[in-house]
Motif scaffolding. Structure first.
Motif, mmCIF file in Angstrom:
data_model
loop_
_atom_site.group_PDB
_atom_site.id
_atom_site.type_symbol
_atom_site.label_atom_id
_atom_site.label_comp_id
_atom_site.label_asym_id
_atom_site.label_seq_id
_atom_site.Cartn_x
_atom_site.Cartn_y
_atom_site.Cartn_z
ATOM 1 N N ASN A 99 0.837 -1.209 0.000
ATOM 2 C CA ASN A 99 0.000 0.000 0.000
ATOM 3 C C ASN A 99 0.870 1.258 0.000
ATOM 4 O OD1 ASN A 99 -2.333 -1.483 -0.030
ATOM 5 N ND2 ASN A 99 -2.591 -1.446 2.203
ATOM 6 N N LYS A 100 1.966 1.262 0.751
ATOM 7 C CA LYS A 100 2.875 2.422 0.780
ATOM 8 C C LYS A 100 3.495 2.637 -0.587
ATOM 9 C CE LYS A 100 3.281 4.276 4.872
ATOM 10 N NZ LYS A 100 3.072 5.671 5.086
ATOM 11 N N GLN A 102 2.311 1.741 -3.475
ATOM 12 C CA GLN A 102 1.281 2.258 -4.380
ATOM 13 C C GLN A 102 1.016 3.750 -4.124
ATOM 14 O OE1 GLN A 102 -2.072 -0.311 -3.773
ATOM 15 N NE2 GLN A 102 -1.367 -1.843 -5.257
ATOM 16 N N ALA A 103 1.002 4.105 -2.841
ATOM 17 C CA ALA A 103 0.770 5.518 -2.506
ATOM 18 C C ALA A 103 1.928 6.365 -3.024
ATOM 19 C CB ALA A 103 0.615 5.677 -1.001
ATOM 20 N N GLU A 105 3.905 5.663 -5.576
ATOM 21 C CA GLU A 105 3.797 5.688 -7.034
ATOM 22 C C GLU A 105 2.790 6.738 -7.477
ATOM 23 O OE1 GLU A 105 2.835 1.648 -8.168
ATOM 24 O OE2 GLU A 105 4.953 1.079 -8.296
ATOM 25 N N GLU A 106 1.683 6.820 -6.769
ATOM 26 C CA GLU A 106 0.648 7.823 -7.115
ATOM 27 C C GLU A 106 1.183 9.236 -6.880
ATOM 28 O OE1 GLU A 106 -3.109 7.019 -5.197
ATOM 29 O OE2 GLU A 106 -3.108 4.956 -5.944
ATOM 30 N N GLN A 107 1.946 9.404 -5.813
ATOM 31 C CA GLN A 107 2.502 10.734 -5.537
ATOM 32 C C GLN A 107 3.524 11.094 -6.629
ATOM 33 O OE1 GLN A 107 4.177 10.809 -1.619
ATOM 34 N NE2 GLN A 107 2.180 11.113 -0.610
ATOM 35 N N LYS A 109 3.496 10.068 -9.719
ATOM 36 C CA LYS A 109 2.758 10.360 -10.932
ATOM 37 C C LYS A 109 2.156 11.763 -10.870
ATOM 38 C CE LYS A 109 1.468 5.706 -12.236
ATOM 39 N NZ LYS A 109 0.383 4.742 -12.397
ATOM 40 N N THR A 110 1.741 12.170 -9.725
ATOM 41 C CA THR A 110 1.155 13.509 -9.611
ATOM 42 C C THR A 110 2.235 14.580 -9.728
ATOM 43 O OG1 THR A 110 1.284 13.413 -7.199
ATOM 44 C CG2 THR A 110 -0.817 12.808 -8.215
ATOM 45 N N GLU A 112 4.848 14.446 -11.696
ATOM 46 C CA GLU A 112 5.361 14.504 -13.051
ATOM 47 C C GLU A 112 4.538 15.341 -13.924
ATOM 48 O OE1 GLU A 112 5.623 10.464 -14.491
ATOM 49 O OE2 GLU A 112 7.340 10.099 -13.313
#
Length: 112
Positions: A99-100, A102-103, A105-107, A109-110, A112
C-alpha cells in the motif's frame, strides 16, 4: 457264590494291601513332599512377582512415552501456532508495504 469268589480273588488282597501300604506311607510321603511343595509355591510366587514387576515397569515406560509424545505434539502445535502468527504478521507487513509503494507511485505520478 459271586461274593465268595470275589473274597477269595487275588485282586481283593492286592487292593487291601495297596490301601494298607498307602495308609502307612501317606504320613511319611506328606512330610517329604511338604518342603518341595512349599518351595514350588515360593518359586511360583517369585515368578508371578517378577512378571508383575516387568509389566509394571513396561506400563510406566509406555505411560512416560505417551506423555512425552503428547508434550511433543503440544509443543509442535504451539510452534505451528506461533509460525502461523508470524506468517500473518509478515503478510500484514507486506500488505502495508504494498500500500505504501502504491501511494508513493501515485505521488510520483502527480509530481510529473
Amino acid at each position: 457264590m459271586g461274593i465268595l469268589k470275589f473274597l477269595s480273588s487275588r485282586k481283593l488282597y492286592w487292593g487291601i494291601g495297596a490301601a494298607a501300604l498307602s495308609l502307612m506311607l501317606y504320613p511319611k510321603a506328606k512330610e517329604n513332599m511338604k518342603p518341595s511343595i512349599e518351595k514350588s509355591i515360593e518359586e511360583m510366587q517369585d515368578a508371578v512377582n517378577k512378571a508383575m514387576e516387568f509389566f509394571d515397569n513396561s506400563k510406566q515406560k509406555i505411560v512416560e512415552t505417551v506423555k512425552n509424545k503428547m508434550e511433543e505434539l503440544r509443543q509442535q502445535g504451539s510452534q505451528k501456532e506461533e509460525m502461523m502468527q508470524q506468517k500473518q504478521q509478515a503478510l500484514q507487513q507486506l500488505e502495508y508495504l504494498k500500500n505504501k509503494i502504491q501511494a508513493l507511485e501515485e505521488q510520483i505520478k502527480t509530481l510529473e
